[in-house]
Design a protein around this motif. Structure first.
Motif, PDB file in Angstrom:
ATOM      1  N   ARG A  49      77.096  52.170  33.695  1.00 19.91           N
ATOM      2  CA  ARG A  49      78.496  51.739  33.741  1.00 19.91           C
ATOM      3  C   ARG A  49      78.668  50.475  34.604  1.00 19.91           C
ATOM      4  NH1 ARG A  49      82.367  49.600  34.699  1.00 19.91           N
ATOM      5  NH2 ARG A  49      84.485  50.280  35.120  1.00 19.91           N
ATOM      6  N   ILE A  50      77.624  50.112  35.317  1.00 23.31           N
ATOM      7  CA  ILE A  50      77.755  49.002  36.268  1.00 23.31           C
ATOM      8  C   ILE A  50      77.694  47.680  35.517  1.00 23.31           C
ATOM      9  CG2 ILE A  50      76.842  47.941  38.364  1.00 23.31           C
ATOM     10  CD1 ILE A  50      75.696  50.781  39.026  1.00 23.31           C
ATOM     11  N   ASP A  51      78.874  47.171  35.262  1.00 28.45           N
ATOM     12  CA  ASP A  51      79.004  45.879  34.605  1.00 28.45           C
ATOM     13  C   ASP A  51      78.548  44.805  35.590  1.00 28.45           C
ATOM     14  OD1 ASP A  51      80.327  43.404  33.717  1.00 28.45           O
ATOM     15  OD2 ASP A  51      81.255  44.741  32.235  1.00 28.45           O
ATOM     16  N   PRO A  52      77.759  43.834  35.146  1.00 34.93           N
ATOM     17  CA  PRO A  52      77.341  42.768  36.060  1.00 34.93           C
ATOM     18  C   PRO A  52      78.518  42.095  36.769  1.00 34.93           C
ATOM     19  CG  PRO A  52      76.090  42.642  34.040  1.00 34.93           C
ATOM     20  CD  PRO A  52      77.117  43.708  33.835  1.00 34.93           C
ATOM     21  N   GLU A  53      79.665  42.099  36.107  1.00 31.80           N
ATOM     22  CA  GLU A  53      80.843  41.468  36.716  1.00 31.80           C
ATOM     23  C   GLU A  53      81.273  42.197  37.997  1.00 31.80           C
ATOM     24  OE1 GLU A  53      83.894  40.668  33.851  1.00 31.80           O
ATOM     25  OE2 GLU A  53      85.242  39.992  35.446  1.00 31.80           O
ATOM     26  N   LEU A  54      81.024  43.522  38.048  1.00 34.57           N
ATOM     27  CA  LEU A  54      81.352  44.271  39.274  1.00 34.57           C
ATOM     28  C   LEU A  54      80.544  43.716  40.446  1.00 34.57           C
ATOM     29  CD1 LEU A  54      81.366  48.027  38.164  1.00 34.57           C
ATOM     30  CD2 LEU A  54      83.308  46.697  38.989  1.00 34.57           C
ATOM     31  N   ILE A  55      79.322  43.343  40.151  1.00 34.11           N
ATOM     32  CA  ILE A  55      78.430  42.862  41.210  1.00 34.11           C
ATOM     33  C   ILE A  55      78.811  41.449  41.651  1.00 34.11           C
ATOM     34  CG2 ILE A  55      76.016  42.286  41.722  1.00 34.11           C
ATOM     35  CD1 ILE A  55      75.427  44.714  39.718  1.00 34.11           C
ATOM     36  N   THR A  56      79.060  40.569  40.692  1.00 27.51           N
ATOM     37  CA  THR A  56      79.467  39.207  41.079  1.00 27.51           C
ATOM     38  C   THR A  56      80.820  39.264  41.786  1.00 27.51           C
ATOM     39  OG1 THR A  56      80.347  38.873  38.850  1.00 27.51           O
ATOM     40  CG2 THR A  56      78.152  38.009  39.271  1.00 27.51           C
ATOM     41  N   SER A  57      81.661  40.189  41.356  1.00 32.90           N
ATOM     42  CA  SER A  57      82.970  40.333  41.989  1.00 32.90           C
ATOM     43  C   SER A  57      82.821  40.827  43.441  1.00 32.90           C
ATOM     44  CB  SER A  57      83.812  41.310  41.166  1.00 32.90           C
ATOM     45  OG  SER A  57      85.006  41.581  41.800  1.00 32.90           O
ATOM     46  N   ALA A  58      81.882  41.750  43.666  1.00 31.77           N
ATOM     47  CA  ALA A  58      81.648  42.232  45.042  1.00 31.77           C
ATOM     48  C   ALA A  58      81.234  41.063  45.939  1.00 31.77           C
ATOM     49  CB  ALA A  58      80.568  43.314  45.044  1.00 31.77           C
ATOM     50  N   CYS A 103      72.042  51.786  42.596  1.00 31.15           N
ATOM     51  CA  CYS A 103      71.097  52.904  42.496  1.00 31.15           C
ATOM     52  C   CYS A 103      71.493  53.812  41.326  1.00 31.15           C
ATOM     53  CB  CYS A 103      71.099  53.746  43.762  1.00 31.15           C
ATOM     54  SG  CYS A 103      70.512  52.894  45.225  1.00 31.15           S
ATOM     55  N   GLY A 104      70.487  54.265  40.607  1.00 30.38           N
ATOM     56  CA  GLY A 104      70.729  55.179  39.491  1.00 30.38           C
ATOM     57  C   GLY A 104      69.626  56.216  39.406  1.00 30.38           C
ATOM     58  N   CYS A 105      69.766  57.119  38.443  1.00 27.78           N
ATOM     59  CA  CYS A 105      68.743  58.149  38.218  1.00 27.78           C
ATOM     60  C   CYS A 105      67.441  57.501  37.752  1.00 27.78           C
ATOM     61  CB  CYS A 105      69.185  59.095  37.109  1.00 27.78           C
ATOM     62  SG  CYS A 105      70.814  59.811  37.310  1.00 27.78           S
ATOM     63  N   HIS A 106      66.346  58.165  38.006  1.00 32.37           N
ATOM     64  CA  HIS A 106      65.057  57.695  37.492  1.00 32.37           C
ATOM     65  C   HIS A 106      65.093  57.700  35.962  1.00 32.37           C
ATOM     66  CE1 HIS A 106      62.586  57.602  41.190  1.00 32.37           C
ATOM     67  NE2 HIS A 106      63.465  58.487  41.621  1.00 32.37           N
ATOM     68  N   ILE A 107      64.273  56.828  35.380  1.00 26.40           N
ATOM     69  CA  ILE A 107      64.189  56.774  33.914  1.00 26.40           C
ATOM     70  C   ILE A 107      63.761  58.163  33.406  1.00 26.40           C
ATOM     71  CG2 ILE A 107      62.899  55.761  31.968  1.00 26.40           C
ATOM     72  CD1 ILE A 107      64.995  53.853  33.211  1.00 26.40           C
ATOM     73  N   GLY A 108      64.508  58.659  32.425  1.00 27.07           N
ATOM     74  CA  GLY A 108      64.236  59.997  31.886  1.00 27.07           C
ATOM     75  C   GLY A 108      65.189  61.045  32.457  1.00 27.07           C
ATOM     76  N   ASP A 109      65.886  60.700  33.570  1.00 28.01           N
ATOM     77  CA  ASP A 109      66.780  61.673  34.216  1.00 28.01           C
ATOM     78  C   ASP A 109      68.262  61.374  34.036  1.00 28.01           C
ATOM     79  OD1 ASP A 109      64.564  62.971  35.122  1.00 28.01           O
ATOM     80  OD2 ASP A 109      64.679  62.220  37.178  1.00 28.01           O
ATOM     81  N   CYS A 110      68.584  60.289  33.337  1.00 29.29           N
ATOM     82  CA  CYS A 110      70.005  59.903  33.222  1.00 29.29           C
ATOM     83  C   CYS A 110      70.793  61.015  32.533  1.00 29.29           C
ATOM     84  CB  CYS A 110      70.129  58.589  32.447  1.00 29.29           C
ATOM     85  SG  CYS A 110      71.832  58.092  32.160  1.00 29.29           S
ATOM     86  N   HIS A 111      71.917  61.375  33.113  1.00 24.23           N
ATOM     87  CA  HIS A 111      72.770  62.435  32.580  1.00 24.23           C
ATOM     88  C   HIS A 111      73.301  62.061  31.196  1.00 24.23           C
ATOM     89  CE1 HIS A 111      75.110  66.055  33.354  1.00 24.23           C
ATOM     90  NE2 HIS A 111      76.157  65.453  32.820  1.00 24.23           N
ATOM     91  N   TYR A 112      73.366  60.774  30.938  1.00 26.54           N
ATOM     92  CA  TYR A 112      73.881  60.293  29.635  1.00 26.54           C
ATOM     93  C   TYR A 112      72.728  59.743  28.784  1.00 26.54           C
ATOM     94  CZ  TYR A 112      77.995  60.935  32.416  1.00 26.54           C
ATOM     95  OH  TYR A 112      78.935  61.491  33.239  1.00 26.54           O
ATOM     96  N   ILE A 113      71.562  60.282  28.999  1.00 20.64           N
ATOM     97  CA  ILE A 113      70.328  59.995  28.249  1.00 20.64           C
ATOM     98  C   ILE A 113      69.763  58.596  28.505  1.00 20.64           C
ATOM     99  CG2 ILE A 113      69.126  60.170  26.009  1.00 20.64           C
ATOM    100  CD1 ILE A 113      70.574  62.801  26.626  1.00 20.64           C
ATOM    101  N   ALA A 114      70.517  57.565  28.116  1.00 20.95           N
ATOM    102  CA  ALA A 114      69.918  56.227  28.174  1.00 20.95           C
ATOM    103  C   ALA A 114      70.749  55.218  28.965  1.00 20.95           C
ATOM    104  CB  ALA A 114      69.671  55.707  26.764  1.00 20.95           C
ATOM    105  N   GLY A 115      71.696  55.709  29.770  1.00 23.24           N
ATOM    106  CA  GLY A 115      72.527  54.777  30.558  1.00 23.24           C
ATOM    107  C   GLY A 115      71.682  53.890  31.449  1.00 23.24           C
ATOM    108  N   ASN A 116      70.675  54.498  32.087  1.00 20.53           N
ATOM    109  CA  ASN A 116      69.864  53.693  33.012  1.00 20.53           C
ATOM    110  C   ASN A 116      68.898  52.747  32.291  1.00 20.53           C
ATOM    111  OD1 ASN A 116      68.226  55.747  32.205  1.00 20.53           O
ATOM    112  ND2 ASN A 116      67.764  56.533  34.257  1.00 20.53           N
TER     113      ASN A 116
END
Ligand code: FES
Length: 170
Positions: free
Chosen positions: A61-70, A81-94
């Motif tokens: 969900r982390i849009d790059p714009e959130l980061i440039t805005s910060a 920070c996010g879940c390890h690959i294979g552990d994302c609650h939404y399967i492929a978000g990470n």
């Protein structure tokens, strides 16, 4: 979103000779990394209280714009920070995060924002100590770099709101 800041950990004194404290914004996914950070807090692990945590449901969900805005709103560093690959609650978000973050890093470098000011890590719910260590390292790195001074960087590069309009008669 901005009110989702975790309880601050026990404050660690700034290294000798360094009194300025950086402000780091941490975007953490709810299912793994936020729980890992919470674990570090509840286990009373010591790490600097320089990271203001913003919880998101998934690192995808982390849009790059959130980061440039910060950065443009005063952050001296940004941590994702996010879940390890294979552990994302939404399967492929990470997977999206994994694809976006290196590109974003290159854009930030191009904007004059040093490499060490932006960090992307996988932190599971059980990795409180890893989270604490990342925050320790990043705080030290950003502390060495000093304040970001984003408006000056943008003025120097003629980017966005920092653009000097004098040549156009404004
Ligand atoms: S839910 Fe953690 S990265 Fe997707």
């Amino acid at each position: 979103m901005a009110d989702q800041v975790l309880t601050k950990p026990a404050q660690v004194a700034a290294p000798k000779g360094l009194t300025w404290q950086p402000r780091i914004i941490g975007f953490l996914c709810y299912w793994c990394s936020y729980t890992g950070a919470d674990m570090a807090g509840t286990a009373r692990m010591k790490y600097p209280a320089n990271v203001d945590i913003i919880r998101l449901m998934c690192s995808g969900r982390i849009d790059p714009e959130l980061i440039t805005s910060a950065f443009s709103h005063g952050a001296d560093g940004v941590l994702v920070c996010g879940c390890h690959i294979g552990d994302c609650h939404y399967i492929a978000g990470n997977h999206r995060t994994m694809a976006r973050m290196p590109l974003l890093k290159r854009i930030l470098l191009d904007l004059g924002i040093e490499d060490e000011r932006f960090r992307h890590e996988w932190v599971s719910a059980a990795e409180g100590e890893k989270f604490a260590e990342i925050v320790r390292e990043m705080t030290e790195q950003v502390q060495r770099l000093g304040p970001l001074n984003h408006p000056q960087i943008m003025r120097d590069r003629g980017v966005g709101h920092g653009m000097d309009l004098k040549p156009w008669g404004e």
